[in-house]
Design a protein around this motif. Sequence first.
Motif, PDB file in Angstrom:
ATOM      1  N   ASN A   1       1.982   6.603  -6.957  1.00 34.32           N
ATOM      2  CA  ASN A   1       1.175   7.593  -7.324  1.00 34.32           C
ATOM      3  C   ASN A   1       1.720   8.995  -6.996  1.00 34.32           C
ATOM      4  OD1 ASN A   1      -0.920   5.810  -8.078  1.00 34.32           O
ATOM      5  ND2 ASN A   1      -1.770   5.710  -5.927  1.00 34.32           N
ATOM      6  N   LEU A   2       2.586   8.898  -6.173  1.00 36.09           N
ATOM      7  CA  LEU A   2       3.019  10.237  -5.869  1.00 36.09           C
ATOM      8  C   LEU A   2       4.305  10.595  -6.930  1.00 36.09           C
ATOM      9  CD1 LEU A   2       3.045  12.707  -3.725  1.00 36.09           C
ATOM     10  CD2 LEU A   2       4.734  11.307  -2.638  1.00 36.09           C
ATOM     11  N   THR A   3       4.970   9.749  -7.411  1.00 41.50           N
ATOM     12  CA  THR A   3       6.057  10.083  -8.122  1.00 41.50           C
ATOM     13  C   THR A   3       5.926   9.666  -9.736  1.00 41.50           C
ATOM     14  OG1 THR A   3       7.232   7.848  -7.684  1.00 41.50           O
ATOM     15  CG2 THR A   3       7.571   9.999  -6.333  1.00 41.50           C
ATOM     16  N   TYR A   4       5.056   8.828  -9.953  1.00 41.73           N
ATOM     17  CA  TYR A   4       5.051   8.119 -11.346  1.00 41.73           C
ATOM     18  C   TYR A   4       4.909   9.456 -12.619  1.00 41.73           C
ATOM     19  CZ  TYR A   4       3.351   5.945 -15.650  1.00 41.73           C
ATOM     20  OH  TYR A   4       3.261   5.542 -17.002  1.00 41.73           O
ATOM     21  N   ASP A   5       4.110  10.550 -12.257  1.00 42.96           N
ATOM     22  CA  ASP A   5       3.925  11.636 -13.419  1.00 42.96           C
ATOM     23  C   ASP A   5       5.427  12.226 -13.792  1.00 42.96           C
ATOM     24  OD1 ASP A   5       1.183  11.025 -13.730  1.00 42.96           O
ATOM     25  OD2 ASP A   5       0.450  12.634 -12.787  1.00 42.96           O
ATOM     26  N   ARG A   6       5.954  12.323 -12.779  1.00 50.35           N
ATOM     27  CA  ARG A   6       7.309  13.134 -12.638  1.00 50.35           C
ATOM     28  C   ARG A   6       8.362  11.975 -13.635  1.00 50.35           C
ATOM     29  NH1 ARG A   6      10.324  15.872  -7.893  1.00 50.35           N
ATOM     30  NH2 ARG A   6       9.062  17.453  -8.476  1.00 50.35           N
ATOM     31  N   LEU A   7       8.213  10.757 -13.080  1.00 48.81           N
ATOM     32  CA  LEU A   7       9.242   9.986 -13.604  1.00 48.81           C
ATOM     33  C   LEU A   7       8.850   9.803 -15.132  1.00 48.81           C
ATOM     34  CD1 LEU A   7       9.827   7.548 -10.582  1.00 48.81           C
ATOM     35  CD2 LEU A   7      11.278   9.526 -11.340  1.00 48.81           C
ATOM     36  N   PHE A   8       7.884   9.738 -15.412  1.00 51.75           N
ATOM     37  CA  PHE A   8       7.112   9.244 -16.860  1.00 51.75           C
ATOM     38  C   PHE A   8       7.713  10.581 -17.800  1.00 51.75           C
ATOM     39  CE2 PHE A   8       4.277  10.327 -20.327  1.00 51.75           C
ATOM     40  CZ  PHE A   8       4.276   8.698 -20.949  1.00 51.75           C
ATOM     41  N   ARG A   9       7.398  11.951 -17.298  1.00 48.56           N
ATOM     42  CA  ARG A   9       8.054  12.982 -18.025  1.00 48.56           C
ATOM     43  C   ARG A   9       9.404  12.821 -18.316  1.00 48.56           C
ATOM     44  NH1 ARG A   9       4.043  15.554 -14.865  1.00 48.56           N
ATOM     45  NH2 ARG A   9       5.644  16.470 -13.178  1.00 48.56           N
ATOM     46  N   ILE A  10      10.252  12.394 -17.228  1.00 50.25           N
ATOM     47  CA  ILE A  10      11.772  12.378 -17.510  1.00 50.25           C
ATOM     48  C   ILE A  10      11.865  11.502 -18.429  1.00 50.25           C
ATOM     49  CG2 ILE A  10      13.977  11.589 -16.480  1.00 50.25           C
ATOM     50  CD1 ILE A  10      12.493  12.865 -13.861  1.00 50.25           C
ATOM     51  N   ALA A  11      11.284  10.120 -18.289  1.00 52.02           N
ATOM     52  CA  ALA A  11      11.469   9.142 -19.457  1.00 52.02           C
ATOM     53  C   ALA A  11      11.145   9.615 -20.953  1.00 52.02           C
ATOM     54  CB  ALA A  11      10.703   7.816 -18.843  1.00 52.02           C
ATOM     55  N   TYR A  12       9.897  10.178 -20.853  1.00 49.80           N
ATOM     56  CA  TYR A  12       9.571  10.632 -22.141  1.00 49.80           C
ATOM     57  C   TYR A  12      10.343  11.764 -22.867  1.00 49.80           C
ATOM     58  CZ  TYR A  12       6.013  12.068 -25.887  1.00 49.80           C
ATOM     59  OH  TYR A  12       5.538  12.303 -27.072  1.00 49.80           O
ATOM     60  N   TYR A  13      10.873  12.471 -21.881  1.00 51.56           N
ATOM     61  CA  TYR A  13      11.965  13.651 -22.224  1.00 51.56           C
ATOM     62  C   TYR A  13      12.886  12.980 -23.442  1.00 51.56           C
ATOM     63  CZ  TYR A  13      15.868  16.976 -22.293  1.00 51.56           C
ATOM     64  OH  TYR A  13      16.800  17.765 -22.447  1.00 51.56           O
TER      65      TYR A  13
ATOM     66  N   ARG B   1       0.854  -1.142   0.177  1.00 52.25           N
ATOM     67  CA  ARG B   1      -0.048   0.054  -0.061  1.00 52.25           C
ATOM     68  C   ARG B   1       1.030   1.105   0.079  1.00 52.25           C
ATOM     69  NH1 ARG B   1      -4.397   0.036   4.207  1.00 52.25           N
ATOM     70  NH2 ARG B   1      -5.443  -1.285   2.842  1.00 52.25           N
ATOM     71  N   ALA B   2       2.004   1.114   0.790  1.00 51.84           N
ATOM     72  CA  ALA B   2       2.837   2.354   0.762  1.00 51.84           C
ATOM     73  C   ALA B   2       3.563   2.313  -0.598  1.00 51.84           C
ATOM     74  CB  ALA B   2       4.035   2.152   1.761  1.00 51.84           C
ATOM     75  N   PHE B   3       3.744   1.246  -1.153  1.00 45.47           N
ATOM     76  CA  PHE B   3       4.705   1.479  -2.310  1.00 45.47           C
ATOM     77  C   PHE B   3       3.720   2.011  -3.374  1.00 45.47           C
ATOM     78  CE2 PHE B   3       5.617  -0.300  -6.562  1.00 45.47           C
ATOM     79  CZ  PHE B   3       6.887  -0.141  -6.679  1.00 45.47           C
ATOM     80  N   HIS B   4       2.088   1.711  -3.299  1.00 47.53           N
ATOM     81  CA  HIS B   4       1.215   2.267  -4.302  1.00 47.53           C
ATOM     82  C   HIS B   4       1.295   3.782  -4.117  1.00 47.53           C
ATOM     83  CE1 HIS B   4      -0.147  -1.312  -6.424  1.00 47.53           C
ATOM     84  NE2 HIS B   4      -0.192  -1.932  -5.165  1.00 47.53           N
ATOM     85  N   GLY B   5       1.280   4.087  -3.005  1.00 43.82           N
ATOM     86  CA  GLY B   5       1.272   5.616  -2.543  1.00 43.82           C
ATOM     87  C   GLY B   5       2.513   6.377  -3.279  1.00 43.82           C
ATOM     88  N   PHE B   6       3.722   5.860  -3.000  1.00 46.07           N
ATOM     89  CA  PHE B   6       4.733   6.266  -3.564  1.00 46.07           C
ATOM     90  C   PHE B   6       4.760   6.268  -5.045  1.00 46.07           C
ATOM     91  CE2 PHE B   6       9.178   5.242  -5.350  1.00 46.07           C
ATOM     92  CZ  PHE B   6       9.912   6.237  -4.857  1.00 46.07           C
TER      93      PHE B   6
END
Length: 181
Positions: free
Chosen positions: A27-39, A20-25
Amino acid sequence: MTEQEVRRYLRQMKEEDSERAFHGFYNLTYDRLFRIAYYYLKREEWAQEVVLDVFMKLWEMRDRLLAVDNIEDYCFVMVKNASLNYLEKEERRPDADGGEAVDMEAGMGCSPEEEMIGEELFARYVKALDRLPERCREVFIRVREEKQSYAQVAEELGISVKTVDAQLQKAVKRLMVALEG
């Protein structure tokens, strides 16, 4: 993303082996990490794959993550390296479907110093984008990154076109201030 929230999730992941904590982590960080990878990758499906692989590695090493001084930078570097490795792998792969070749010119023609400055600037942009108010960030991403029209964004978010314009101007001003400093 706040350091306190991330540290709380990391502590729960380590001490309680908490998914559950991992899912919270996540959800909190996915968008930012996705934008970095997409860059780096310029393809949505590749970026998703890389980010999911990074999250798998983070879960596997959850016992050691609390010892990392700056988890934000650590994740940024993990995604950057995974993206570059993915590009290298794709470049070596024979083009089975006869489609376009992988474009590796993103970093070509730049000195290492110029490339590092560009990456640092991009990292500051991503951090500044994450600090925008939620609606402001959502409008900015849809208009500037996803290339949606003002009318389309207004309709999907249930707001007026004028509100889209105001939120976009607000985002641009805040990002410019953040990137100047």
